[in-house]
Design a protein around this motif. Structure first.
Motif, PDB file in Angstrom:
ATOM      1  N   TYR A 211      14.129  50.885  54.295  1.00  0.00           N
ATOM      2  CA  TYR A 211      13.362  51.228  52.733  1.00  0.00           C
ATOM      3  C   TYR A 211      14.827  51.450  52.068  1.00  0.00           C
ATOM      4  O   TYR A 211      15.052  52.440  52.774  1.00  0.00           O
ATOM      5  CB  TYR A 211      12.945  52.675  53.501  1.00  0.00           C
ATOM      6  N   LEU A 212      14.722  50.709  51.105  1.00  0.00           N
ATOM      7  CA  LEU A 212      15.485  50.667  50.164  1.00  0.00           C
ATOM      8  C   LEU A 212      15.467  51.140  48.741  1.00  0.00           C
ATOM      9  O   LEU A 212      14.016  50.874  48.132  1.00  0.00           O
ATOM     10  CB  LEU A 212      15.768  49.025  49.955  1.00  0.00           C
ATOM     11  N   SER A 213      16.288  52.412  48.708  1.00  0.00           N
ATOM     12  CA  SER A 213      15.571  52.075  47.275  1.00  0.00           C
ATOM     13  C   SER A 213      17.145  53.244  46.454  1.00  0.00           C
ATOM     14  O   SER A 213      18.407  52.446  47.106  1.00  0.00           O
ATOM     15  CB  SER A 213      14.720  53.858  48.042  1.00  0.00           C
ATOM     16  N   THR A 214      16.749  53.582  45.196  1.00  0.00           N
ATOM     17  CA  THR A 214      17.937  53.536  44.369  1.00  0.00           C
ATOM     18  C   THR A 214      18.210  55.209  44.200  1.00  0.00           C
ATOM     19  O   THR A 214      18.692  55.435  43.374  1.00  0.00           O
ATOM     20  CB  THR A 214      17.492  52.793  43.091  1.00  0.00           C
ATOM     21  N   GLY A 215      17.016  55.895  45.251  1.00  0.00           N
ATOM     22  CA  GLY A 215      17.168  57.421  44.800  1.00  0.00           C
ATOM     23  C   GLY A 215      18.519  57.806  45.613  1.00  0.00           C
ATOM     24  O   GLY A 215      19.007  57.110  46.443  1.00  0.00           O
ATOM     25  N   ALA A 216      18.879  58.954  45.749  1.00  0.00           N
ATOM     26  CA  ALA A 216      19.877  60.431  46.018  1.00  0.00           C
ATOM     27  C   ALA A 216      20.073  60.021  47.081  1.00  0.00           C
ATOM     28  O   ALA A 216      18.731  60.372  47.811  1.00  0.00           O
ATOM     29  CB  ALA A 216      20.439  61.082  45.183  1.00  0.00           C
ATOM     30  N   ARG A 234       9.153  54.250  61.407  1.00  0.00           N
ATOM     31  CA  ARG A 234      10.299  55.025  61.410  1.00  0.00           C
ATOM     32  C   ARG A 234      11.406  53.473  61.367  1.00  0.00           C
ATOM     33  O   ARG A 234      11.769  52.834  61.731  1.00  0.00           O
ATOM     34  CB  ARG A 234      10.815  55.617  62.692  1.00  0.00           C
ATOM     35  N   GLY A 235      12.354  53.933  60.589  1.00  0.00           N
ATOM     36  CA  GLY A 235      12.953  52.865  59.474  1.00  0.00           C
ATOM     37  C   GLY A 235      14.263  54.291  59.135  1.00  0.00           C
ATOM     38  O   GLY A 235      13.868  54.615  58.353  1.00  0.00           O
ATOM     39  N   PRO A 236      15.591  53.140  58.887  1.00  0.00           N
ATOM     40  CA  PRO A 236      16.279  53.927  57.990  1.00  0.00           C
ATOM     41  C   PRO A 236      16.224  53.482  56.682  1.00  0.00           C
ATOM     42  O   PRO A 236      15.781  52.290  55.705  1.00  0.00           O
ATOM     43  CB  PRO A 236      18.166  52.854  58.526  1.00  0.00           C
ATOM     44  N   LEU A 237      16.329  54.742  55.560  1.00  0.00           N
ATOM     45  CA  LEU A 237      16.966  54.651  54.563  1.00  0.00           C
ATOM     46  C   LEU A 237      18.464  53.869  53.871  1.00  0.00           C
ATOM     47  O   LEU A 237      19.314  54.819  54.824  1.00  0.00           O
ATOM     48  CB  LEU A 237      16.062  55.875  54.032  1.00  0.00           C
TER      49      LEU A 237
END
Length: 356
Positions: A211-216, A234-237
């Motif tokens: 899960y790829l995001s520009t969040g902090a 389930r998976g890495p952020l």
């Protein structure tokens, strides 16, 4: 947290210098008040022979252990996740797969290291043990690691905002709203998306989900709780740091996503990826670049199409009413849809996505 691509050495940006001095002063005061370092670990990933471990060292007030501290943190108002003081340059011992190393947290307290395992790790979820050193009573924590071996042939890389969860606030206010106001339990899943991801997991039980995001990184617990509550696999952020960098006031969101995509594709050359995002910001352009770099590593692209109003809220106004189509991302199958149900129907026509 820094992206996998290292920055060249240069004079730190003024904002970073000010931030470092502020945290140094705050840390000194809190340590004298009895606060002590604690470890916040994040999900890493790797192969049987090499892993990437992610964690952060923060100061924590002394208090009795709660029955479910992760749930309590996830249920707090967003702004409380940012009331943290990092512990920079703290030494830790890291043990994984028979390998032991001493690593050091960076200026923001982050640990982001890649290291060999010595002994091959089994596929699936494994753990790295981190121990804080230079304390009267050393203690540690486990950092989960998703290991994908050479038998894994399919993986999913997904955006978060407007893809897995409904954002529906103006993009300029998004960070402030989600960070400082919104209660984590109030986040809603995009209709049909949890079902799509579970269908993908059913078709590919050994697949890796990222899960790829520009969040902090400060919101990692909140996002992890959201994914679990809506039964996403389930998976890495893969998030970013909050605040100034050594080169400027803020990190580049598109650059973070592009570097993360390239990192995953280079680490797992045996995996064909399904890239899932939305057309509210830069996902189609970022995914198109990834396809041009590695067309043999992308099995398909799925783009959730926002309504005109949602696109305006997301800070993007389509030129002359243009919407994303398959021709925007050539060389690989590209599907679009308003929600998870529509994307599921269209992905069913792409070989090797919803079935082996």
């Amino acid at each position: 947290m820094a992206t996998p691509t290292p920055h060249p050495s240069q004079r730190p940006h003024l904002a970073a210098v000010v931030e470092d001095h502020f945290y140094a002063a705050a840390g000194w005061v809190l340590r004298r008040a009895g606060w002590h370092p604690r470890l916040e670990t994040y999900s890493g990933y790797g192969t049987p022979d090499q892993v990437r471990v992610l964690a952060r060292v923060l100061l924590s007030r002394p208090r009795p252990a709660a029955p479910d501290i992760e749930a309590l943190r996830a249920g707090r108002r967003g702004f409380r996740h940012f009331l943290t003081v990092p512990v920079p340059h703290r030494r830790l011992r890291l043990q994984v797969g028979g390998h032991s190393s001493v690593v050091t947290s960076d200026r923001a307290g982050y640990v982001d290291v890649e290291l060999p395992t010595d002994e091959p790790l089994p596929a699936g979820w494994q753990s790295a043990i981190l121990t804080v050193l230079d304390e009267a009573d050393p203690w540690g924590a486990e950092a989960p690691i998703l290991v994908l071996d050479e038998h894994v042939r399919f993986g999913v890389i997904s955006d978060m905002d407007d893809t897995t969860m409904v954002t529906a606030v103006p993009r300029p206010l998004l960070a402030a709203w989600n960070t400082f106001v919104r209660h984590s339990s109030g986040r809603r899943a995009v209709p049909g998306m949890p079902e799509l991801y579970r269908t993908l997991q059913g078709a590919h039980p050994d697949a890796g989900f990222f899960y790829l995001s520009t969040g902090a990184w400060n919101t990692a617990n909140t996002l992890r709780e959201f994914l679990s509550r809506h039964t996403y696999p389930r998976g890495p952020l893969l998030l970013t740091d909050w605040g100034p960098t050594l080169t400027g006031w803020f990190r580049s969101g598109p650059a973070h996503k592009e570097a993360s995509l390239e990192h995953l594709m280079s680490w797992f050359p045996h995996v064909d990826w399904l890239l899932i995002g939305d057309d509210g910001q830069h996902d189609p352009e970022i995914y198109a670049k990834a396809v041009r770099r590695r067309p043999d590593r992308v099995r398909a692209v799925a783009i959730r199409q926002l309504t005109g109003g949602q696109q305006v809220l997301a800070g993007h106004v389509p030129a002359s009413g243009h919407t994303v189509t398959g021709s925007d991302i050539p060389q690989v199958p590209t599907v679009t849809g308003r929600d998870g149900a529509e994307l599921t129907r269209r992905l069913a026509t792409v070989p090797g996505v919803l079935e082996r």
